[in-house]
Design an enzyme around this catalytic site. Structure first.
Site, PDB file in Angstrom:
ATOM      1  N   HIS A 218      52.882  45.135  36.559  1.00  0.00           N
ATOM      2  CA  HIS A 218      51.801  44.188  36.844  1.00  0.00           C
ATOM      3  C   HIS A 218      51.015  44.509  38.100  1.00  0.00           C
ATOM      4  O   HIS A 218      50.002  43.878  38.370  1.00  0.00           O
ATOM      5  CB  HIS A 218      52.332  42.761  36.941  1.00  0.00           C
TER       6      HIS A 218
HETATM    7  C1  UD1 Z   1      51.271  37.589  42.140  1.00  0.00           C
HETATM    8  C2  UD1 Z   1      51.661  38.127  43.527  1.00  0.00           C
HETATM    9  C3  UD1 Z   1      52.602  39.302  43.373  1.00  0.00           C
HETATM   10  C4  UD1 Z   1      53.783  38.972  42.480  1.00  0.00           C
HETATM   11  C5  UD1 Z   1      53.245  38.469  41.149  1.00  0.00           C
HETATM   12  C6  UD1 Z   1      54.330  38.129  40.165  1.00  0.00           C
HETATM   13  C7  UD1 Z   1      49.923  37.966  45.270  1.00  0.00           C
HETATM   14  C8  UD1 Z   1      48.989  38.755  46.089  1.00  0.00           C
HETATM   15  N1  UD1 Z   1      50.505  38.616  44.261  1.00  0.00           N
HETATM   16  O1  UD1 Z   1      50.523  38.599  41.494  1.00  0.00           O
HETATM   17  O2  UD1 Z   1      53.108  39.665  44.647  1.00  0.00           O
HETATM   18  O3  UD1 Z   1      54.588  40.111  42.290  1.00  0.00           O
HETATM   19  O4  UD1 Z   1      52.461  37.304  41.426  1.00  0.00           O
HETATM   20  O5  UD1 Z   1      53.782  37.650  39.003  1.00  0.00           O
HETATM   21  O6  UD1 Z   1      50.146  36.812  45.550  1.00  0.00           O
HETATM   22  N2  UD1 Z   1      47.632  34.341  35.406  1.00  0.00           N
HETATM   23  C9  UD1 Z   1      47.839  33.579  34.302  1.00  0.00           C
HETATM   24  N3  UD1 Z   1      48.737  32.566  34.380  1.00  0.00           N
HETATM   25  C10 UD1 Z   1      49.444  32.305  35.500  1.00  0.00           C
HETATM   26  C11 UD1 Z   1      49.209  33.098  36.633  1.00  0.00           C
HETATM   27  C12 UD1 Z   1      48.309  34.122  36.570  1.00  0.00           C
HETATM   28  O7  UD1 Z   1      47.228  33.800  33.261  1.00  0.00           O
HETATM   29  O8  UD1 Z   1      50.254  31.366  35.500  1.00  0.00           O
HETATM   30  C13 UD1 Z   1      46.675  35.471  35.342  1.00  0.00           C
HETATM   31  C14 UD1 Z   1      45.319  35.127  35.871  1.00  0.00           C
HETATM   32  O9  UD1 Z   1      44.388  35.724  35.044  1.00  0.00           O
HETATM   33  C15 UD1 Z   1      45.293  35.777  37.232  1.00  0.00           C
HETATM   34  C16 UD1 Z   1      46.207  36.971  37.043  1.00  0.00           C
HETATM   35  O10 UD1 Z   1      47.196  36.537  36.103  1.00  0.00           O
HETATM   36  O11 UD1 Z   1      44.016  36.142  37.633  1.00  0.00           O
HETATM   37  C17 UD1 Z   1      46.888  37.389  38.310  1.00  0.00           C
HETATM   38  O12 UD1 Z   1      47.537  36.297  38.940  1.00  0.00           O
HETATM   39  P1  UD1 Z   1      47.673  36.255  40.557  1.00  0.00           P
HETATM   40  O13 UD1 Z   1      48.451  35.080  40.980  1.00  0.00           O
HETATM   41  O14 UD1 Z   1      46.323  36.434  41.155  1.00  0.00           O
HETATM   42  O15 UD1 Z   1      48.442  37.580  40.899  1.00  0.00           O
HETATM   43  P2  UD1 Z   1      49.677  38.311  40.198  1.00  0.00           P
HETATM   44  O16 UD1 Z   1      49.206  39.607  39.693  1.00  0.00           O
HETATM   45  O17 UD1 Z   1      50.406  37.416  39.263  1.00  0.00           O
END
Ligand code: UD1
Length: 376
Positions: A218
């Site tokens: 991821h």
């Molecule tokens: C975040 C953390 C990362 C961790 C990861 C585990 C930061 C900088 N990064 O990254 O350290 O390893 O979580 O998952 O804080 N989304 C959904 N549903 C959700 C959450 C996210 O669909 O419940 C999608 C959204 O499109 C979002 C993307 O996932 O834009 C990324 O989510 P985000 O929280 O920005 O970062 P992660 O890549 O999950």
């Protein structure tokens, strides 16, 4: 008859604990339990920032790990780094003013960790950081910036491995702020391992114990580049021809497959993101794990399962020096050679780094009670 002297009521330590994203939930769970056991001394307020919000990324973890319903959910959701951090900062500041806790407890290295820390210190509320001092040395990782900045202003720095303390001292942190307590993720793993072993996860996925690989991907550095993603999938598809590769797909990765690969999924065993217990069950019996996650490097070390980390560095070196982890980078030929080595080697036996014994959360609460308990 004279009544016994009444001692003055002791004010409880008001602690506001923050969790936001999936890897935070495994860390906050044992802390909430340890705090609940001392509810004569602590009044705990649990805040979910809402950084992760899906059932699969959030709710199922609260249920599986028995984390109490958050007292407050800030509902920040997704956004750019600036937006996400700013939303948490603005919303949690209001809450901190309302609640005026004696201490804010943050875990890990996600955007919610840094945002809550910034809000607290600007209000002169001291911060305790669990999993402090980890450094990959790679400032292109958003988590590395979150770690460095959170540690620079925290009052208590709770570390999981000896290298972390060295990093902090090198950055000028006063030694008395650093506490080597062990690993709260492993507290959670040890607490739930038996329950996970009772699940029929392998049967449901049609897998045979010891004869499959688990993949998670991821990190932006792996999934946000179409070429990189394609190259990684090519190697993993070759492995999948002889050993099934189970791949629970993170929402960010699902979006990248849609956007960069025209929605054409790799020829692997794709699943939705799994709950904690199913995933632990899967890890326990895997022949090998391939990942770019931080926490999974630690879980595989505790379980004695070979882990190939698809990154150029790790902030968790004890998993390499004492555990089962190998940093293989993202070059397909190097990954393929590492896979061959694991397939040809006998399984490792589990080894636990120092203090990865299931009691880290207790130690953390002990320190906070000692240092904050004198208020009355
Ligand atoms: C975040 C953390 C990362 C961790 C990861 C585990 C930061 C900088 N990064 O990254 O350290 O390893 O979580 O998952 O804080 N989304 C959904 N549903 C959700 C959450 C996210 O669909 O419940 C999608 C959204 O499109 C979002 C993307 O996932 O834009 C990324 O989510 P985000 O929280 O920005 O970062 P992660 O890549 O999950």
């Amino acid at each position: 008859m004279t009544s016994p002297p009444r001692s003055a009521p002791v004010e409880k330590i008001r602690l506001l604990a923050v969790a936001g994203a999936r890897p935070n939930f495994m860390k906050i769970a044992p802390l909430m339990r340890a705090l609940a056991r001392r509810d004569d001394r602590f009044e705990t307020i649990l805040v979910h920032t809402g950084q992760h919000y899906d059932r699969a990324m959030s709710d199922s973890f609260f249920r599986d790990l028995g984390i109490p319903e958050p007292d407050v959910n800030l509902g920040v959701g997704s956004g750019s780094h600036g937006e996400q951090t700013a939303q948490v900062l603005m919303k949690i500041e209001k809450l901190l003013i309302e609640q005026s806790p004696h201490v804010v407890l943050v875990v890990g290295d996600v955007n919610s960790t840094l945002a809550a820390t910034l809000a607290a210190i600007k209000l002169q509320i001291p911060v305790a950081h669990v999993e402090a001092g980890l450094r990959s040395g790679d400032r292109e990782m958003p988590e590395e910036l979150n770690r460095v900045l959170t540690d620079a202003v925290s009052e208590w720095l709770f570390t999981t491995e000896p290298e972390a303390e060295k990093n902090l001292l090198r950055e000028g942190v006063a030694p008395e702020k650093v506490h080597f307590v062990g690993n709260v993720m492993i507290d959670t793993l040890m607490q739930h391992r038996e329950r996970a072993l009772e699940l029929d996860t392998l049967e449901r996925l049609g897998l045979e114990a010891g004869r499959y690989a688990v993949l998670t991907l991821h990190r932006p550095s792996n999934v946000d580049s179409p070429d990189q993603l394609r190259r990684l999938f090519e190697v993993l598809e070759r492995l999948n021809e002889s050993v099934p590769v189970v791949f629970p797909v993170h929402p960010r990765t699902a979006a990248a497959i849609e956007q960069h690969l025209g929605g054409q999924p790799p020829r692997l065993r794709l699943t939705e993101p799994l709950g904690y217990l199913d995933f632990l069950r899967l890890l326990t019996e895997a022949q090998m794990v391939l990942t770019d996650s931080g926490g999974i490097q630690e879980e595989t070390t505790a379980l004695g399962v070979p882990c190939l980390t698809l990154r150029e560095n790790t902030e968790r070196p004890v998993t390499v020096t004492e555990g089962t982890n190998t940093i293989v980078g993202t070059d397909p030929a190097t990954i393929e050679a590492a896979i061959e080595r694991v397939l040809g080697a006998p399984a490792a036996s589990p080894r636990r780094p120092e203090l990865w014994d299931g009691r880290a959360a207790e130690r953390i609460v002990d320190v906070l009670e000692r240092d904050l308990g004198s208020r009355s």
